[in-house]
Design a protein around this motif. Structure first.
Motif, PDB file in Angstrom:
ATOM      1  N   ASP A  41      39.379   7.324  11.806  1.00 39.80           N
ATOM      2  CA  ASP A  41      38.223   6.533  12.031  1.00 39.80           C
ATOM      3  C   ASP A  41      37.846   5.930  10.369  1.00 39.80           C
ATOM      4  O   ASP A  41      37.550   4.616  10.163  1.00 39.80           O
ATOM      5  N   LEU A  42      38.036   6.673   9.363  1.00 43.47           N
ATOM      6  CA  LEU A  42      37.611   6.475   8.130  1.00 43.47           C
ATOM      7  C   LEU A  42      38.941   6.203   7.242  1.00 43.47           C
ATOM      8  O   LEU A  42      38.894   6.576   6.081  1.00 43.47           O
ATOM      9  N   ALA A  43      40.239   6.107   7.972  1.00 40.25           N
ATOM     10  CA  ALA A  43      41.383   6.206   7.289  1.00 40.25           C
ATOM     11  C   ALA A  43      41.457   5.468   5.891  1.00 40.25           C
ATOM     12  O   ALA A  43      42.270   5.983   5.016  1.00 40.25           O
ATOM     13  N   PRO A  44      40.695   4.552   5.801  1.00 41.92           N
ATOM     14  CA  PRO A  44      40.864   3.739   4.448  1.00 41.92           C
ATOM     15  C   PRO A  44      40.342   4.574   3.315  1.00 41.92           C
ATOM     16  O   PRO A  44      40.774   4.147   2.182  1.00 41.92           O
ATOM     17  N   ALA A  45      39.866   5.655   3.572  1.00 38.37           N
ATOM     18  CA  ALA A  45      39.499   6.408   2.276  1.00 38.37           C
ATOM     19  C   ALA A  45      40.657   6.916   1.720  1.00 38.37           C
ATOM     20  O   ALA A  45      40.642   7.323   0.324  1.00 38.37           O
ATOM     21  N   GLY A  46      41.377   7.264   2.357  1.00 37.28           N
ATOM     22  CA  GLY A  46      42.731   7.886   1.621  1.00 37.28           C
ATOM     23  C   GLY A  46      43.384   9.072   2.862  1.00 37.28           C
ATOM     24  O   GLY A  46      42.833   9.293   4.018  1.00 37.28           O
ATOM     25  N   GLN A  47      44.438   9.791   2.262  1.00 38.27           N
ATOM     26  CA  GLN A  47      45.122  10.587   3.258  1.00 38.27           C
ATOM     27  C   GLN A  47      44.706  12.191   2.878  1.00 38.27           C
ATOM     28  O   GLN A  47      45.179  12.492   1.429  1.00 38.27           O
ATOM     29  N   ALA A  60      43.498 -10.928  -6.201  1.00 38.37           N
ATOM     30  CA  ALA A  60      43.785 -11.139  -4.695  1.00 38.37           C
ATOM     31  C   ALA A  60      42.931 -10.357  -3.677  1.00 38.37           C
ATOM     32  O   ALA A  60      42.643 -10.852  -2.534  1.00 38.37           O
ATOM     33  N   THR A  61      42.052  -9.488  -3.941  1.00 39.77           N
ATOM     34  CA  THR A  61      41.299  -8.765  -3.122  1.00 39.77           C
ATOM     35  C   THR A  61      40.036  -8.365  -3.794  1.00 39.77           C
ATOM     36  O   THR A  61      40.105  -8.015  -5.031  1.00 39.77           O
ATOM     37  N   GLY A  62      39.114  -7.930  -3.086  1.00 35.76           N
ATOM     38  CA  GLY A  62      37.730  -7.207  -3.756  1.00 35.76           C
ATOM     39  C   GLY A  62      38.200  -5.919  -4.126  1.00 35.76           C
ATOM     40  O   GLY A  62      37.871  -5.398  -5.388  1.00 35.76           O
ATOM     41  N   THR A  63      39.176  -5.090  -3.546  1.00 35.44           N
ATOM     42  CA  THR A  63      39.785  -3.863  -4.015  1.00 35.44           C
ATOM     43  C   THR A  63      40.287  -4.148  -5.440  1.00 35.44           C
ATOM     44  O   THR A  63      40.165  -3.238  -6.297  1.00 35.44           O
ATOM     45  N   ALA A  64      40.975  -5.237  -5.619  1.00 34.65           N
ATOM     46  CA  ALA A  64      41.630  -5.337  -6.730  1.00 34.65           C
ATOM     47  C   ALA A  64      40.680  -5.477  -7.930  1.00 34.65           C
ATOM     48  O   ALA A  64      41.026  -5.207  -9.284  1.00 34.65           O
ATOM     49  N   THR A 111      35.127   4.281  -2.969  1.00 34.33           N
ATOM     50  CA  THR A 111      35.628   5.516  -2.834  1.00 34.33           C
ATOM     51  C   THR A 111      35.780   5.856  -1.453  1.00 34.33           C
ATOM     52  O   THR A 111      36.553   6.689  -1.096  1.00 34.33           O
ATOM     53  N   VAL A 112      35.111   5.123  -0.513  1.00 36.85           N
ATOM     54  CA  VAL A 112      35.334   5.310   0.735  1.00 36.85           C
ATOM     55  C   VAL A 112      36.374   4.476   1.769  1.00 36.85           C
ATOM     56  O   VAL A 112      36.812   4.643   2.551  1.00 36.85           O
ATOM     57  N   ASP A 113      36.704   3.342   1.148  1.00 33.37           N
ATOM     58  CA  ASP A 113      37.428   2.253   1.848  1.00 33.37           C
ATOM     59  C   ASP A 113      38.745   1.933   1.029  1.00 33.37           C
ATOM     60  O   ASP A 113      39.417   0.979   1.464  1.00 33.37           O
ATOM     61  N   GLU A 114      38.888   2.212  -0.210  1.00 33.18           N
ATOM     62  CA  GLU A 114      39.831   1.690  -0.955  1.00 33.18           C
ATOM     63  C   GLU A 114      41.271   2.098  -1.100  1.00 33.18           C
ATOM     64  O   GLU A 114      41.877   2.077  -2.126  1.00 33.18           O
TER      65      GLU A 114
END
Lengths: 350, 350, 350, 350
Positions: free
Chosen positions: D127-133, B57-61, B86-89
């Motif tokens: 700003d970089l929230a997609p990295a994780g919490q 479904a997605t690049g992350t997948a 590592t930075v966006d998923e």
């Protein structure tokens, strides 16, 4: 004469056309475009209350993420023993939740028996706490055997669930077919009957790929955006799902396609009942017909071009099925034609 | 003047049209239709070898399932410190693998340095075994900062990986842009350079939603069908992805759209270089331009209708960026027009 | 008169003394000391074949890691519906395996019925593949209701398991009590009957904390060292477990303590049978007695100082239990004294 | 002359004796015995506040369960780049949390730099929230290189953590050695300095196996009992850990053994400094000495019976270590004798 499954169909022309209509232009990614926001509002209108909507890739994802939203440590969710979630999804909900379990509950014709549910949950009460923590109840509407719960039946189940502090999830892979079958409103079939979270499926009813988790109980949805992201179900071009739902809901297309599919099943059921060589296993209110045929007869029909599945395990039908007979499933969809059904009717009558 | 991201674009008209063309008729579900099979073969032709293809479904997948295919107990995969994975998923690969880690490796301009990679892997050698087991190396092509690896550079990395017994994964969210940038063949850029498994992205380059894991090394793909099913990424109407890829590959559309996007970035870069008020951070071989602007200038351009992102962390640019300046990212796509770029050029020149 | 559970006892004096004996001196950590290695060899002698031994902290850990060793994607293990693993371990095996499931199989008095097992596994055969992959069968010996499988009964189950390609696990929390009950050899009760991997419990039979996974089938144990490390069950001072097992096995102490516990249960059972006010639910071959008492009588005995548990759910005993009666469990251990049992006998006779 | 590790030692005689003393009699299982409850209260006294205590099997379990208590979806915990949790625990915390990550933060001599921590956390800001919490910060006290944080240094770190809403965890595998080294109170070194949850280790300082999670911040511990059960770390005969802690805390034995171990390290360090053939890498406040020796010298000492480890990676010591030299670690414990150290002193002086 393709009755294999409603997901063998393609897309309804209106839906396909609307996708093309939205193909051009730039739109904010990841579910924040104007179109996405309009569709979220549309869902709230249809459910007659504020809901939170999360598009996902598959019905399995909708179910597994719904379970994630209800997850507890050592969690146990209660489902019918023939539920799609336990029988067809390769352990997805266990995987998504890091090991939460589905505990099967019996019930006639695909519907959980509320008393049996109560007993099942009580097995996890304080005395037996080491087994795990109850976390949710899930029902499928329409069920895996083509039957439907009435609003009263859903209410009976939600009363048991809520008494034990458990949210009620509805696997609505065939949500529209159920609405059409019991001729009620979305609100009545869901939150007014105590449903807290819904896997809302559009794929089987005329979309390409349009599934969503719809959260009705505001206590639940807080983490779903994050859970979905981590589960790799966060679409960059989210509007391609929105565009499908836009057309799906326009002019009640979704109810029209569901009613058509249900009508085709009724017509098919009548043809089977009229035949000397087959009989219905039970009445089909929605778009799935289960019938008992001799294996010879089934092979003859398949050889003549009819597509349908041997349903393997006879769900409590021992004693009602002859040695040379088996249970078969026939599914109709928005794309099934009267002509197709009638051709099959002639064939089976022959 | 939308340079926010290539996933803000919609679908290329050819792809949209082909979807409509395949909307009617019944086809086997779950990836087994004739069209699906034809597309799997098409992938093998394009890669010039037998490959296994798994739509997701997605690049992350695609990335997270690729990591699952390489998973080991206590597993550690090595990626660039700015890798999307590592930075966006949102930790998807850690979640899919039950806790495998991504270990960041430094390298100039988004590209892993092979010596640094070797040292990083050796930290997990026998003496330090309690840290975990190395399981894979992953590179992004084109990289997160718009640069590309040459085939020789990929080979240098695969030699390190393979010497340590690790498969090499390529995150190809912008695979086509990379191919177009280094003007090589798919085979040269992948398996001939030692790549074992690819996240093949079509979404950013003109599809609605068309991503796949492409397995080049037959040792890897055995479990992917099951891993994908459990991860709720198994499409019932799989052919709607196949229909996109059919049009994507027809007449080399995918390379044409990628070349167009890259050319638009080159044109944009030239406009920036020509301006007195901005400068390129580095040369953009593919479809992402990184430039240094004063914050005032950026705000002026945005106010005038240009869309692009502040790129926050200055990737090793300290000392090269003034106090009132910042790094900005501009992305072009198949849908970017010369007119749009030139309008921006006039604006920035002004 | 403490019959609450065999884990309410402390440590046998020999075991406690041996721990003290090994308290001084330095030894290699993490399971590699001379003593550790000697104990691993001792296990091989006792099992009459080369085995791999992995000490763990709890019986639950032994079970969950055994399941991890058998794990498959979408995995399903088959256990008795009253198995400790499914009823008492808070979902540990699902958690350790990232979501593998336990599928309950019925059977009289805690023992899986081989035919029911065969049917249960077949539900996951090719036709129903989307449910998941069978991965293991697990039995408890002695069972949760104090019964035991004979070697022949274990063989019947292993034949079904192996025919389906599944390893057979034995939860041996009360392994010694079972050996003592059926008066056979360790080899006969395990690998000669087709058992592939054992949770070997010493804790309930006189140790402080001495549990181990014992791998009999060399195809299985490859990853256990790593799985155990990742599961935080890798003891630095491993020899403190070895020291317990050294004393446990010396002079057949372990069989002696088990025989004693079993004899105490037999004596207790006789006292119950002789009483007018209680009756055995079934015969107790090992060290757990299940009896039916009126609630009043149970309360009277508890008030007089006897400790034992109400066993809640009457396992198939509906119709055999009066309205004012319930099922109760009495457990004896190495530390139970004749005097204690006889005191209870007088009490219940009263 | 065994300086390999403090976990090569056995048990202190007082602890061993107390275990024997508690061997007889029946006690409620699973952490609810009178002795268990008394020890929980003892912990509260020692920490000078109400704490919740959870015994676990290993220091790794204490760490991984502490991370579970802090877990968030897509969670990221910040640790020193040489932290035991990331370098030695085979990914346990990632596994226990279903994929949460450890993000390494630099800092001199094993101690996190508060400014670097602040920057690291900010990389995960909105700003970089997609990295994780971000979910937690963890420090090791004493650190992996034998240094200690002062209370002021811990406070500086907790201020950064709490400003970002993150709990601060302390890996106290060598908690007692740190207390002894900085000569402060338990309260000062923990909650008064902002620590929220502690992995409290007794094993390295004279126990057989006595580790616990100690929860200081009442917001955290709610789920730990369940998390521990699911992680198979719930001891039936819990009192055998309580018995160890009883003796450990009696008459301040634990501080006495820690002071002894530290004094032995100081004596060893002096001997190394006095020698012409070796030098300290840094001063050892606690019970670990790091020294630079020529490889020949190290081999000579090892051949003469001294046990200590080559510490492989020179932690920022490039340029300070000659080509034929390496960094070596020497650990002392409660069981180290003056005679042993002096014997080594003579040897190295020779």
């Amino acid at each position: 004469m393709n009755f294999a499954s409603d997901n063998w169909a393609g897309a309804h022309p209106d839906i396909s056309a609307n996708l093309s209509r939205h193909a051009a232009g730039a739109a904010t990614a990841y579910g924040d475009s104007d179109l996405d926001r309009a569709i979220y509002r549309r869902f709230s209108e249809i459910f007659e209350r504020e809901v939170a909507v999360f598009f996902v890739a598959t019905g399995t994802a909708a179910n597994a993420l719904s379970m994630s939203a209800c997850n507890r440590i050592g969690g146990v969710a209660f489902c019918h023993s023939e539920a799609h979630m336990t029988v067809d999804e390769f352990g997805a909900s266990g995987f998504f939740t890091g090991g939460a379990r589905l505990s099967p509950v019996p019930g006639v014709l695909g519907r959980i028996n509320p008393q049996a549910l109560d007993r099942a949950i009580m097995r996890y009460s304080q005395d037996l706490a080491p087994a795990g923590q109850p976390m949710a109840v899930t029902i499928t509407q329409a069920t895996e055997v083509g039957t439907v719960y009435t609003a009263a039946e859903i209410t009976a189940i939600s009363e048991v669930s809520h008494r034990h502090g458990l949210p009620l999830h509805m696997d609505g892979a065939r949500f529209a077919n159920a609405i059409a079958a019991i001729d009620t409103t979305v609100a009545e079939m869901t939150w007014k009957s105590g449903v807290d979270i819904v896997s809302f499926g559009g794929t089987k009813n005329g979309c390409w790929m349009a599934d969503a988790v719809v959260v009705l109980n505001p206590d639940l949805g807080h983490d779903l955006r994050l859970l979905r992201h981590r589960a790799a179900q966060n679409f960059s071009k989210s509007r391609f799902i929105s565009a499908q739902f836009e057309a799906y809901f326009a002019n009640n297309l979704w109810l029209e396609t569901a009613r058509h599919a249900n009508a085709m099943s009724a017509r098919l059921a009548a043809a089977i009942e009229d035949s000397a060589s087959a009989r219905l296993a039970w009445l089909p209110p929605a778009n799935e017909v289960f019938a008992i045929l001799s294996r010879n007869n089934a092979e003859r029909l398949q050889a003549a071009g009819a597509k349908f599945y041997d349903w393997g395990v006879p769900h409590g039908l021992d004693g009602h099925i002859g040695e040379d007979e088996a249970l078969y499933r026939f599914v109709t969809s928005f794309a099934t034609t009267t002509e197709e059904v009638d051709r099959f009717g002639q064939l089976i009558a022959g």
